[in-house]
Design an enzyme around this catalytic site. Sequence first.
Site, PDB file in Angstrom:
ATOM      1  N   LYS A 244       0.840  -1.199   0.000  1.00 16.99           N
ATOM      2  CA  LYS A 244       0.000   0.000   0.000  1.00 16.99           C
ATOM      3  C   LYS A 244       0.875   1.249   0.000  1.00 16.99           C
ATOM      4  O   LYS A 244       1.796   1.370   0.808  1.00 16.99           O
ATOM      5  CB  LYS A 244      -0.916  -0.015   1.227  1.00 16.99           C
ATOM      6  CG  LYS A 244      -1.829   1.202   1.361  1.00 16.99           C
ATOM      7  CD  LYS A 244      -2.677   1.084   2.625  1.00 16.99           C
ATOM      8  CE  LYS A 244      -3.494   2.345   2.880  1.00 16.99           C
ATOM      9  NZ  LYS A 244      -4.257   2.251   4.147  1.00 16.99           N
ATOM     10  N   ASP A 249      -3.201  10.170   3.978  1.00 20.61           N
ATOM     11  CA  ASP A 249      -4.530   9.567   4.134  1.00 20.61           C
ATOM     12  C   ASP A 249      -5.356  10.337   5.151  1.00 20.61           C
ATOM     13  O   ASP A 249      -5.282  10.096   6.354  1.00 20.61           O
ATOM     14  CB  ASP A 249      -4.409   8.105   4.560  1.00 20.61           C
ATOM     15  CG  ASP A 249      -5.771   7.454   4.728  1.00 20.61           C
ATOM     16  OD1 ASP A 249      -6.747   7.979   4.165  1.00 20.61           O
ATOM     17  OD2 ASP A 249      -5.853   6.426   5.422  1.00 20.61           O
ATOM     18  N   LYS A 256     -10.696  11.141   9.305  1.00 17.86           N
ATOM     19  CA  LYS A 256     -10.109  10.545  10.501  1.00 17.86           C
ATOM     20  C   LYS A 256     -10.270  11.480  11.692  1.00 17.86           C
ATOM     21  O   LYS A 256     -10.324  12.698  11.533  1.00 17.86           O
ATOM     22  CB  LYS A 256      -8.615  10.268  10.271  1.00 17.86           C
ATOM     23  CG  LYS A 256      -8.309   9.177   9.279  1.00 17.86           C
ATOM     24  CD  LYS A 256      -6.808   8.960   9.167  1.00 17.86           C
ATOM     25  CE  LYS A 256      -6.461   7.894   8.144  1.00 17.86           C
ATOM     26  NZ  LYS A 256      -6.898   6.547   8.556  1.00 17.86           N
ATOM     27  N   ASP A 267       0.984   6.134   5.852  1.00 18.76           N
ATOM     28  CA  ASP A 267       0.101   5.088   5.331  1.00 18.76           C
ATOM     29  C   ASP A 267       0.670   4.422   4.082  1.00 18.76           C
ATOM     30  O   ASP A 267      -0.043   3.708   3.384  1.00 18.76           O
ATOM     31  CB  ASP A 267      -1.285   5.671   5.035  1.00 18.76           C
ATOM     32  CG  ASP A 267      -2.390   4.654   5.233  1.00 18.76           C
ATOM     33  OD1 ASP A 267      -2.132   3.621   5.874  1.00 18.76           O
ATOM     34  OD2 ASP A 267      -3.514   4.881   4.735  1.00 18.76           O
ATOM     35  N   ASP A 326     -12.556   5.853   4.198  1.00 24.11           N
ATOM     36  CA  ASP A 326     -11.283   5.608   4.886  1.00 24.11           C
ATOM     37  C   ASP A 326     -10.860   4.143   4.748  1.00 24.11           C
ATOM     38  O   ASP A 326      -9.829   3.746   5.278  1.00 24.11           O
ATOM     39  CB  ASP A 326     -11.393   5.998   6.362  1.00 24.11           C
ATOM     40  CG  ASP A 326     -10.031   6.123   7.039  1.00 24.11           C
ATOM     41  OD1 ASP A 326      -9.045   6.380   6.309  1.00 24.11           O
ATOM     42  OD2 ASP A 326      -9.940   5.961   8.266  1.00 24.11           O
ATOM     43  N   GLU A 328      -9.792   2.939   2.027  1.00 20.07           N
ATOM     44  CA  GLU A 328      -9.298   3.179   0.668  1.00 20.07           C
ATOM     45  C   GLU A 328      -8.138   2.270   0.277  1.00 20.07           C
ATOM     46  O   GLU A 328      -7.927   1.988  -0.895  1.00 20.07           O
ATOM     47  CB  GLU A 328      -8.878   4.651   0.522  1.00 20.07           C
ATOM     48  CG  GLU A 328      -7.446   5.000   0.920  1.00 20.07           C
ATOM     49  CD  GLU A 328      -7.122   4.745   2.391  1.00 20.07           C
ATOM     50  OE1 GLU A 328      -5.927   4.528   2.685  1.00 20.07           O
ATOM     51  OE2 GLU A 328      -8.033   4.767   3.241  1.00 20.07           O
ATOM     52  N   ARG A 330      -7.614  -0.878   0.624  1.00 23.64           N
ATOM     53  CA  ARG A 330      -8.004  -2.144  -0.010  1.00 23.64           C
ATOM     54  C   ARG A 330      -8.443  -1.928  -1.456  1.00 23.64           C
ATOM     55  O   ARG A 330      -8.326  -2.828  -2.284  1.00 23.64           O
ATOM     56  CB  ARG A 330      -9.095  -2.825   0.811  1.00 23.64           C
ATOM     57  CG  ARG A 330     -10.387  -2.066   0.933  1.00 23.64           C
ATOM     58  CD  ARG A 330     -11.198  -2.474   2.137  1.00 23.64           C
ATOM     59  NE  ARG A 330     -10.590  -1.985   3.378  1.00 23.64           N
ATOM     60  CZ  ARG A 330     -11.141  -2.162   4.586  1.00 23.64           C
ATOM     61  NH1 ARG A 330     -12.274  -2.839   4.713  1.00 23.64           N
ATOM     62  NH2 ARG A 330     -10.550  -1.689   5.657  1.00 23.64           N
TER      63      ARG A 330
END
Length: 474
Positions: A244, A249, A256, A267, A326, A328, A330
């Site tokens: 990833k 993020d 968040k 991230d 959030d 995202e 995946r």
Amino acid sequence: MIEAVVKSSEAFQVKFITKEAWSKTECPDYAQRLFQGEYLQAFFLKNSNEQIDLLIGLGDNDCSSKEIKEASAKAVKEIKQHNICEFSIDMSSFIEKKGIFAIREAAEGILLGDYEGPFFGDKVGDKEKKELQVSLTGISEEGLEAAKKELEAGIHIGESVVWARDMVNMPGNHFKPLDFAAEISKKMENTGVVCELISLKELKKLGMKGLLAVGESSSNEPCFFIFRYLADPDSKEITALVGKGVTCDTGGYCLKPSNSMLGIKGDMAGGAAVAGAVLALAKNKVKTNLIGLIPMCENRIAPGSLVPGDVISSYGGKTIEICNTDAEGRLILADAVAYAVKNENVTRVLDIATLTGAVVNMFGFSTAGVVCDHDGLFARFKEAYRLSGERYWRLPVYEEQERMIESKIADIRNMGESHCGTITAALFIKAFAEAKPWIHLDIAGTAWVDSPLFEYQSKGATGAGVTTLYYLFP
């Protein structure tokens, strides 16, 4: 600089000692009172030659990989506090228990114990540090050449972990997606790794709708970085390492909480782990075949950003119901995994990501979660993390958890229920692996520590995953 020698000319020496060995050591009474050889206990003592030794206790431990790295890192930190740059480390205790392989582990511990993250400011010069000059002793004449080889391997692994830490520690405004790609491309020069950058324009042509849905609305455009290390032409096995690469993020419209915002630059730790592992494998000329794939983007709030309730397509062809913006990581991993399976002729898939808060709630900051659909692959992975000293735990998967990501309006949804979050996130990615042997690592808790848990850690990025991924390969 670290070197392996039979004898050292340095007056200052580090020695590791168990509780049992210390109890049999003749020394002044005050030393016996102040030092007991407990694990990682440190003590300075004048030896019979009127020189100062630093003693590091090993307790009653058997000298695992983790313990060798911790003890070595502890020695470096203690010595740096006293502004000592040249010293020797007696490796005899470790070599006696682990053989010459201990040299490799100690080298990694030294480099990680010496690590300091990037610094930005007007007084950069004040942050410059002196290079350590370390001699590893306690090596026999006949074992010296083997020790030098292990030392070189350990330095390459340790430097790759340090590089991964540096990337994860970089502020988001200094490390955008294209910066991430450029950094890896530069580092891989002259290593035998072949790099390819897929730009925003090409992403649109390919139809990588998951990656585009997350990153296209940011002013810092997304990209897809692929690097190939094919060093074993006699083998048909090719592993996809998918990391990833979200360099910022915010959570998107599912913003968040404020107390999580300072960590959003990290991230992309999964992508950094993949890059670090490939670099170490290439530098050590390990004979294996792998493809590194990192989808890189930012997850920001903009007029065109995803919102809950949207339905998007994906490179693998499945439609996806967006339940949480959030979730995202995946989405972009799904595109990268599908690309690896369809275009790179891979025989197995590993993905690694800072994916869920749920894994932190389960395991805290010392252990990463694993979901795997192939017992043979997991057995190899288990041996890899035994060698690395990192901690992982395999999670179970049952039919009812697979049903949690079924959607009524699309092929799949990107969020399950309020429970089993780590497992359902992994199962979402598995859906795009096309039945290839697959393993998923969730390092959301282990990639970053505000308060270091182990001596070879420092505040910030840990470089989680690099060493274990390295040892996964022969």
